[in-house]
Design a protein around this motif. Structure first.
Motif, PDB file in Angstrom:
ATOM      1  N   ASP A   1     -15.284  -2.899  -1.296  1.00  0.00           N
ATOM      2  CA  ASP A   1     -16.683  -3.310  -1.352  1.00  0.00           C
ATOM      3  C   ASP A   1     -16.825  -4.748  -0.860  1.00  0.00           C
ATOM      4  OD1 ASP A   1     -19.323  -3.886  -1.913  1.00  0.00           O
ATOM      5  OD2 ASP A   1     -19.165  -3.470  -4.064  1.00  0.00           O
ATOM      6  N   HIS A   2     -17.400  -4.918   0.317  1.00  0.00           N
ATOM      7  CA  HIS A   2     -17.557  -6.252   0.912  1.00  0.00           C
ATOM      8  C   HIS A   2     -18.449  -7.158   0.070  1.00  0.00           C
ATOM      9  CE1 HIS A   2     -15.789  -5.351   4.940  1.00  0.00           C
ATOM     10  NE2 HIS A   2     -15.999  -4.130   4.488  1.00  0.00           N
ATOM     11  N   ASN A   3     -19.249  -6.581  -0.814  1.00  0.00           N
ATOM     12  CA  ASN A   3     -20.141  -7.373  -1.661  1.00  0.00           C
ATOM     13  C   ASN A   3     -19.478  -7.803  -2.963  1.00  0.00           C
ATOM     14  OD1 ASN A   3     -22.357  -7.053   0.161  1.00  0.00           O
ATOM     15  ND2 ASN A   3     -22.522  -4.949  -0.580  1.00  0.00           N
ATOM     16  N   ASN A   4     -18.220  -7.397  -3.167  1.00  0.00           N
ATOM     17  CA  ASN A   4     -17.538  -7.712  -4.413  1.00  0.00           C
ATOM     18  C   ASN A   4     -16.071  -8.024  -4.138  1.00  0.00           C
ATOM     19  OD1 ASN A   4     -17.200  -8.060  -7.163  1.00  0.00           O
ATOM     20  ND2 ASN A   4     -16.810  -5.898  -7.529  1.00  0.00           N
ATOM     21  N   LEU A   5     -15.824  -9.016  -3.293  1.00  0.00           N
ATOM     22  CA  LEU A   5     -14.470  -9.410  -2.929  1.00  0.00           C
ATOM     23  C   LEU A   5     -14.074 -10.692  -3.652  1.00  0.00           C
ATOM     24  CD1 LEU A   5     -14.645  -8.713   0.908  1.00  0.00           C
ATOM     25  CD2 LEU A   5     -13.469  -7.350  -0.833  1.00  0.00           C
ATOM     26  N   PRO A   6     -12.785 -10.933  -3.803  1.00  0.00           N
ATOM     27  CA  PRO A   6     -12.340 -12.163  -4.466  1.00  0.00           C
ATOM     28  C   PRO A   6     -12.796 -13.407  -3.700  1.00  0.00           C
ATOM     29  CG  PRO A   6     -10.507 -10.622  -4.153  1.00  0.00           C
ATOM     30  CD  PRO A   6     -11.672 -10.071  -3.404  1.00  0.00           C
ATOM     31  N   ASN A   7     -13.038 -14.498  -4.422  1.00  0.00           N
ATOM     32  CA  ASN A   7     -13.414 -15.763  -3.786  1.00  0.00           C
ATOM     33  C   ASN A   7     -12.345 -16.182  -2.793  1.00  0.00           C
ATOM     34  OD1 ASN A   7     -15.802 -16.020  -5.174  1.00  0.00           O
ATOM     35  ND2 ASN A   7     -14.904 -17.240  -6.818  1.00  0.00           N
ATOM     36  N   GLY A   8     -12.763 -16.547  -1.582  1.00  0.00           N
ATOM     37  CA  GLY A   8     -11.856 -16.949  -0.528  1.00  0.00           C
ATOM     38  C   GLY A   8     -11.386 -15.789   0.323  1.00  0.00           C
ATOM     39  N   GLY A   9     -11.599 -14.559  -0.131  1.00  0.00           N
ATOM     40  CA  GLY A   9     -11.145 -13.386   0.603  1.00  0.00           C
ATOM     41  C   GLY A   9     -12.271 -12.626   1.254  1.00  0.00           C
ATOM     42  N   GLU A  10     -13.356 -13.329   1.574  1.00  0.00           N
ATOM     43  CA  GLU A  10     -14.491 -12.675   2.207  1.00  0.00           C
ATOM     44  C   GLU A  10     -14.089 -12.151   3.584  1.00  0.00           C
ATOM     45  OE1 GLU A  10     -14.591 -15.756   0.899  1.00  0.00           O
ATOM     46  OE2 GLU A  10     -15.891 -15.486  -0.840  1.00  0.00           O
ATOM     47  N   ILE A  11     -14.600 -10.985   3.909  1.00  0.00           N
ATOM     48  CA  ILE A  11     -14.280 -10.338   5.180  1.00  0.00           C
ATOM     49  C   ILE A  11     -15.466 -10.503   6.125  1.00  0.00           C
ATOM     50  CG2 ILE A  11     -13.888  -8.089   6.258  1.00  0.00           C
ATOM     51  CD1 ILE A  11     -12.258  -7.365   3.750  1.00  0.00           C
ATOM     52  N   PHE A  12     -15.165 -11.012   7.323  1.00  0.00           N
ATOM     53  CA  PHE A  12     -16.205 -11.256   8.313  1.00  0.00           C
ATOM     54  C   PHE A  12     -15.941 -10.425   9.565  1.00  0.00           C
ATOM     55  CE2 PHE A  12     -15.838 -15.189   5.826  1.00  0.00           C
ATOM     56  CZ  PHE A  12     -17.130 -15.270   5.346  1.00  0.00           C
ATOM     57  N   VAL A  13     -16.986 -10.196  10.336  1.00  0.00           N
ATOM     58  CA  VAL A  13     -16.874  -9.493  11.605  1.00  0.00           C
ATOM     59  C   VAL A  13     -15.871 -10.234  12.489  1.00  0.00           C
ATOM     60  CG1 VAL A  13     -18.118  -8.881  13.711  1.00  0.00           C
ATOM     61  CG2 VAL A  13     -19.203  -8.567  11.483  1.00  0.00           C
ATOM     62  N   GLY A  14     -14.961  -9.485  13.087  1.00  0.00           N
ATOM     63  CA  GLY A  14     -13.968 -10.059  13.977  1.00  0.00           C
ATOM     64  C   GLY A  14     -12.694 -10.500  13.278  1.00  0.00           C
ATOM     65  N   SER A  15     -12.682 -10.483  11.948  1.00  0.00           N
ATOM     66  CA  SER A  15     -11.472 -10.897  11.237  1.00  0.00           C
ATOM     67  C   SER A  15     -10.512  -9.727  11.073  1.00  0.00           C
ATOM     68  CB  SER A  15     -11.823 -11.500   9.870  1.00  0.00           C
ATOM     69  OG  SER A  15     -12.423 -10.528   9.023  1.00  0.00           O
ATOM     70  N   ALA A  16      -9.225 -10.040  11.046  1.00  0.00           N
ATOM     71  CA  ALA A  16      -8.182  -9.033  10.821  1.00  0.00           C
ATOM     72  C   ALA A  16      -7.509  -9.347   9.499  1.00  0.00           C
ATOM     73  CB  ALA A  16      -7.175  -9.046  11.957  1.00  0.00           C
ATOM     74  N   TRP A  17      -7.358  -8.328   8.670  1.00  0.00           N
ATOM     75  CA  TRP A  17      -6.717  -8.481   7.361  1.00  0.00           C
ATOM     76  C   TRP A  17      -5.621  -7.443   7.208  1.00  0.00           C
ATOM     77  CZ3 TRP A  17      -7.733 -12.465   4.116  1.00  0.00           C
ATOM     78  CH2 TRP A  17      -8.891 -13.207   4.362  1.00  0.00           C
ATOM     79  N   ASN A  18      -4.626  -7.786   6.410  1.00  0.00           N
ATOM     80  CA  ASN A  18      -3.478  -6.927   6.151  1.00  0.00           C
ATOM     81  C   ASN A  18      -3.555  -6.418   4.722  1.00  0.00           C
ATOM     82  OD1 ASN A  18      -1.801  -7.512   8.691  1.00  0.00           O
ATOM     83  ND2 ASN A  18      -2.501  -9.504   7.979  1.00  0.00           N
ATOM     84  N   PHE A  19      -3.350  -5.107   4.527  1.00  0.00           N
ATOM     85  CA  PHE A  19      -3.511  -4.464   3.221  1.00  0.00           C
ATOM     86  C   PHE A  19      -2.211  -3.795   2.795  1.00  0.00           C
ATOM     87  CE2 PHE A  19      -7.668  -4.786   5.060  1.00  0.00           C
ATOM     88  CZ  PHE A  19      -8.480  -5.124   3.991  1.00  0.00           C
ATOM     89  N   GLN A  20      -1.967  -3.804   1.486  1.00  0.00           N
ATOM     90  CA  GLN A  20      -0.784  -3.172   0.925  1.00  0.00           C
ATOM     91  C   GLN A  20      -1.097  -2.735  -0.508  1.00  0.00           C
ATOM     92  OE1 GLN A  20       2.747  -5.685   1.059  1.00  0.00           O
ATOM     93  NE2 GLN A  20       4.090  -3.910   1.119  1.00  0.00           N
ATOM     94  N   PHE A  21      -0.272  -1.835  -1.052  1.00  0.00           N
ATOM     95  CA  PHE A  21      -0.426  -1.363  -2.430  1.00  0.00           C
ATOM     96  C   PHE A  21       0.859  -1.663  -3.190  1.00  0.00           C
ATOM     97  CE2 PHE A  21      -0.456   1.943  -5.778  1.00  0.00           C
ATOM     98  CZ  PHE A  21      -1.670   1.615  -6.377  1.00  0.00           C
ATOM     99  N   ALA A  22       0.726  -2.300  -4.351  1.00  0.00           N
ATOM    100  CA  ALA A  22       1.857  -2.583  -5.247  1.00  0.00           C
ATOM    101  C   ALA A  22       1.721  -1.663  -6.450  1.00  0.00           C
ATOM    102  CB  ALA A  22       1.823  -4.037  -5.696  1.00  0.00           C
ATOM    103  N   TYR A  23       2.843  -1.099  -6.927  1.00  0.00           N
ATOM    104  CA  TYR A  23       2.754  -0.127  -8.015  1.00  0.00           C
ATOM    105  C   TYR A  23       3.994  -0.162  -8.910  1.00  0.00           C
ATOM    106  CZ  TYR A  23       5.658   2.565  -4.767  1.00  0.00           C
ATOM    107  OH  TYR A  23       6.642   2.964  -3.906  1.00  0.00           O
ATOM    108  N   ARG A  24       3.767   0.241 -10.158  1.00  0.00           N
ATOM    109  CA  ARG A  24       4.858   0.366 -11.130  1.00  0.00           C
ATOM    110  C   ARG A  24       5.666   1.609 -10.809  1.00  0.00           C
ATOM    111  NH1 ARG A  24       5.526  -0.969 -16.108  1.00  0.00           N
ATOM    112  NH2 ARG A  24       5.472   1.193 -16.799  1.00  0.00           N
ATOM    113  N   ASP A  25       6.965   1.505 -10.989  1.00  0.00           N
ATOM    114  CA  ASP A  25       7.862   2.647 -10.829  1.00  0.00           C
ATOM    115  C   ASP A  25       9.055   2.453 -11.771  1.00  0.00           C
ATOM    116  OD1 ASP A  25       9.013   4.988  -9.977  1.00  0.00           O
ATOM    117  OD2 ASP A  25       9.489   4.278  -7.958  1.00  0.00           O
ATOM    118  N   PRO A  26       8.802   2.532 -13.083  1.00  0.00           N
ATOM    119  CA  PRO A  26       9.860   2.217 -14.049  1.00  0.00           C
ATOM    120  C   PRO A  26      11.021   3.206 -14.048  1.00  0.00           C
ATOM    121  CG  PRO A  26       7.928   3.061 -15.176  1.00  0.00           C
ATOM    122  CD  PRO A  26       7.549   2.873 -13.737  1.00  0.00           C
ATOM    123  N   ALA A  27      10.841   4.376 -13.444  1.00  0.00           N
ATOM    124  CA  ALA A  27      11.899   5.391 -13.444  1.00  0.00           C
ATOM    125  C   ALA A  27      12.860   5.227 -12.270  1.00  0.00           C
ATOM    126  CB  ALA A  27      11.267   6.780 -13.407  1.00  0.00           C
TER     127      ALA A  27
END
Length: 166
Positions: A122-148
């Motif tokens: 949701d572009h209207n609810n992003l963390p401060n400093g992490g606003e996404i603008f037209v023409g910008s490129a961002w890198n995404f990843q998922f971190a997860y628990r795996d205790p087993a």
């Protein structure tokens, strides 16, 4: 001719000289730069490596991009995050592939029984400093628990670079 927000059709003819038309051509043009997958990671307790993908479009105005992750342990918590640069740093039982200032999407999400999870960006609810603008490129990843599995009890998906447009 624009077919929709993500695709246009181009067409024309081949002129072989003296006004004679030899044939025509039709091409589909992708207006949305496809996300670029990078940074492999290690398998987790499922025997697979976690993967990240997107659905929707990177049209900043449409605001309908959805992050999805799969091949994850069932019923475990994790979070999507993003940053401005790419890196490759061993972390947990995998690799941290996103660098720059990191921005975590909260709250954490829980994988379903098939090891799948998704979240709207949701572009209207992003963390401060992490606003996404037209023409910008961002890198995404998922971190997860795996205790087993592994020694650290957490892992990462691979990563995607997404360029946003209007």
């Amino acid at each position: 001719v624009v077919a929709n927000n993500d695709t246009a059709m181009a067409f024309g003819t081949y002129d072989v000289g003296a006004g004679a038309v030899f044939g025509g051509w039709l091409a589909q043009v992708d207006l949305f730069n496809s996300p670029v997958r990078y940074c492999g990671t290690n398998p987790n307790s499922t025997g697979e490596a976690g993967t990240i993908a997107v659905t929707g479009s990177a049209d900043e105005i449409d605001n309908n991009l959805r992050l999805v992750a799969a091949n994850l342990p069932a019923l475990e918590f994790g979070f999507f995050f993003y940053g401005s640069t790419q890196t490759l740093v061993p972390a947990g039982d995998g690799y941290l592939c996103v660098g720059g200032g990191l921005f975590r999407l909260v709250p954490a999400v829980k994988t379903d029984t098939s090891g799948f999870v998704s979240r709207a960006l949701d572009h209207n609810n992003l963390p401060n400093g992490g606003e996404i603008f037209v023409g910008s490129a961002w890198n995404f990843q998922f971190a997860y628990r795996d205790p087993a599995f592994g020694t650290a009890g957490f892992n990462f998906s691979d990563a995607l670079e997404v360029t946003f447009y209007d």
